[in-house]
Scaffold this motif. Structure first.
Motif, short mmCIF file in Angstrom:
data_model
loop_
_atom_site.label_atom_id
_atom_site.label_comp_id
_atom_site.label_asym_id
_atom_site.label_seq_id
_atom_site.Cartn_x
_atom_site.Cartn_y
_atom_site.Cartn_z
N HIS A 1 35.06 -2.81 57.04
CA HIS A 1 35.68 -4.08 56.66
C HIS A 1 36.26 -4.00 55.25
O HIS A 1 37.32 -4.60 54.97
CB HIS A 1 34.64 -5.21 56.73
CG HIS A 1 34.33 -5.64 58.12
ND1 HIS A 1 33.24 -5.15 58.81
CD2 HIS A 1 34.97 -6.50 58.96
CE1 HIS A 1 33.21 -5.70 60.02
NE2 HIS A 1 34.25 -6.51 60.14
N GLU A 2 35.61 -3.26 54.37
CA GLU A 2 36.13 -3.10 53.01
C GLU A 2 37.48 -2.39 53.03
O GLU A 2 38.44 -2.83 52.39
CB GLU A 2 35.14 -2.32 52.15
CG GLU A 2 35.62 -2.11 50.72
CD GLU A 2 34.69 -1.21 49.90
OE1 GLU A 2 34.87 -1.16 48.67
OE2 GLU A 2 33.80 -0.56 50.49
N ASP B 1 40.25 -4.63 54.63
CA ASP B 1 40.60 -5.73 53.75
C ASP B 1 41.51 -5.25 52.63
O ASP B 1 42.52 -5.90 52.31
CB ASP B 1 39.32 -6.36 53.16
CG ASP B 1 39.64 -7.49 52.19
OD1 ASP B 1 40.17 -8.53 52.63
OD2 ASP B 1 39.35 -7.32 50.98
N GLN C 1 44.96 -4.57 54.15
CA GLN C 1 45.70 -5.80 54.44
C GLN C 1 46.27 -6.43 53.18
O GLN C 1 47.35 -7.01 53.20
CB GLN C 1 44.80 -6.81 55.15
CG GLN C 1 44.65 -6.57 56.65
CD GLN C 1 43.99 -7.74 57.32
OE1 GLN C 1 42.96 -8.25 56.86
NE2 GLN C 1 44.56 -8.20 58.42
N ARG C 2 45.54 -6.31 52.10
CA ARG C 2 45.99 -6.90 50.83
C ARG C 2 46.95 -6.00 50.07
O ARG C 2 47.43 -6.34 49.00
CB ARG C 2 44.78 -7.25 49.96
CG ARG C 2 43.94 -8.38 50.52
CD ARG C 2 42.93 -8.91 49.53
NE ARG C 2 41.77 -8.03 49.36
CZ ARG C 2 41.45 -7.45 48.20
NH1 ARG C 2 42.19 -7.63 47.12
NH2 ARG C 2 40.38 -6.68 48.12
N HIS D 1 31.50 -11.09 53.92
CA HIS D 1 32.17 -11.71 55.07
C HIS D 1 32.36 -13.21 54.84
O HIS D 1 31.48 -13.88 54.29
CB HIS D 1 31.36 -11.49 56.34
CG HIS D 1 31.33 -10.04 56.78
ND1 HIS D 1 32.22 -9.53 57.70
CD2 HIS D 1 30.54 -9.01 56.40
CE1 HIS D 1 31.96 -8.25 57.88
NE2 HIS D 1 30.95 -7.91 57.11
#
Length: 281
Positions: A227-228, A231, A234-235, A250
């Motif tokens: 997830h890190e 994320d 995506q940024r 989360h």
């Protein structure tokens, strides 16, 4: 050994001198050790679609580019020509991914040629010069597990920065070379920006690595690198030298039931694929 029929044309073209031995037979291909001049390489012969246990799931083939709209229409309709085009696209996906990732400095086998459905590439070897084992065939100390896990996370990030998600990364698709892990088997690789399932596949790839190395270093099981990484990607702030923490906060809110069910389906598919791999060992 007697050359397989699928390698005969490469011998006639002078791309292969001799076939040494069969290296492995997997879910999607058969691999042979071959001699090409002074070099020892491997030749990967892709199996026909009806002989593979790994199917061309729509999740993987979504948004894959083809030569023209005629091919795209035929593939969508499932005609004979369309099936042939889909098969060619499936095979060339690994070739394209290998060249792309090798150019980006990712630890993958160096590709040399692709002819008549056969991929010629570097033979990954261990310290003795023998074919390198897969991770699932090796036992590790906790420190070794942490080291190899960190190396592979770096490669996952490097792949993502190059716009690629492996899609089926696990201990069965990583070889342990003399100088560390090398990622293999990429026909199911997807475009990170163009495939709606890329995030789920990236999370699954990272979770597979965590689960495997966590057997030897249980502290890794508490990390959340997947997830890190996604994320940060995506940024738009993920880089090949980004320092990861393994922690991710989360967001709280309504549960994405569809996403949860998708992850459950992925877990079931992965377990089924794992059983097939174990049967082929």
């Amino acid at each position: 050994m007697k050359p397989p029929k699928r390698l005969q044309s490469l011998i006639e073209e002078g791309l292969i001198d001799t076939v040494v031995r069969q290296l492995m037979s997997g879910k999607e291909a058969m691999v042979y050790v071959v001699r090409c001049g002074d070099e020892t390489r491997c030749a990967k012969i892709y199996k026909e679609a009806d002989q593979r246990s790994f199917r061309q799931a729509v999740d993987y083939t979504e948004n894959r580019k083809v030569k023209n709209t005629r091919q795209a229409r035929a593939m969508a309709k499932g005609t004979r020509f369309g099936r042939q085009a889909a098969e060619a696209a499936w095979q060339s996906a690994e070739v394209d991914a290998l060249y792309r990732l090798a150019a980006a400095g990712v630890r993958v086998p160096k590709p040399h040629n692709f002819c008549d459905g056969v991929l010629l590439m570097e033979l990954v070897t261990d310290a003795q010069g023998d074919a390198a084992p897969r991770l699932n065939d090796v036992e590790f100390t906790p420190e070794e597990a942490r080291q190899h896990h960190a190396t592979l996370l770096t490669e996952v990030v490097r792949m993502l920065c190059a716009g690629v998600v492996h899609g089926d990364l696990s201990e069965f698709n990583v070889l342990l070379a003399e100088d560390g892990p090398v990622i293999i088997d990429l026909p199911q690789a997807v475009d990170a920006a163009g495939n709606n399932h890329a995030s789920r596949m990236l999370l699954r790839d990272v979770a597979n690595l965590r689960g495997f190395f966590g057997r030897f270093a249980p502290d890794l099981l508490k990390t959340d690198y997947g997830h890190e990484i996604w994320d940060l990607y995506q940024r738009g702030v993920l880089h090949t030298d980004t320092v990861l923490t393994g922690r991710f906060a989360h967001k709280t809110g309504p549960v994405d039931v569809g996403g949860v069910l998708g992850e459950i389906d992925d877990a079931r598919a992965e377990e089924a694929a794992r059983r097939v791999r174990m049967q082929s060992l």
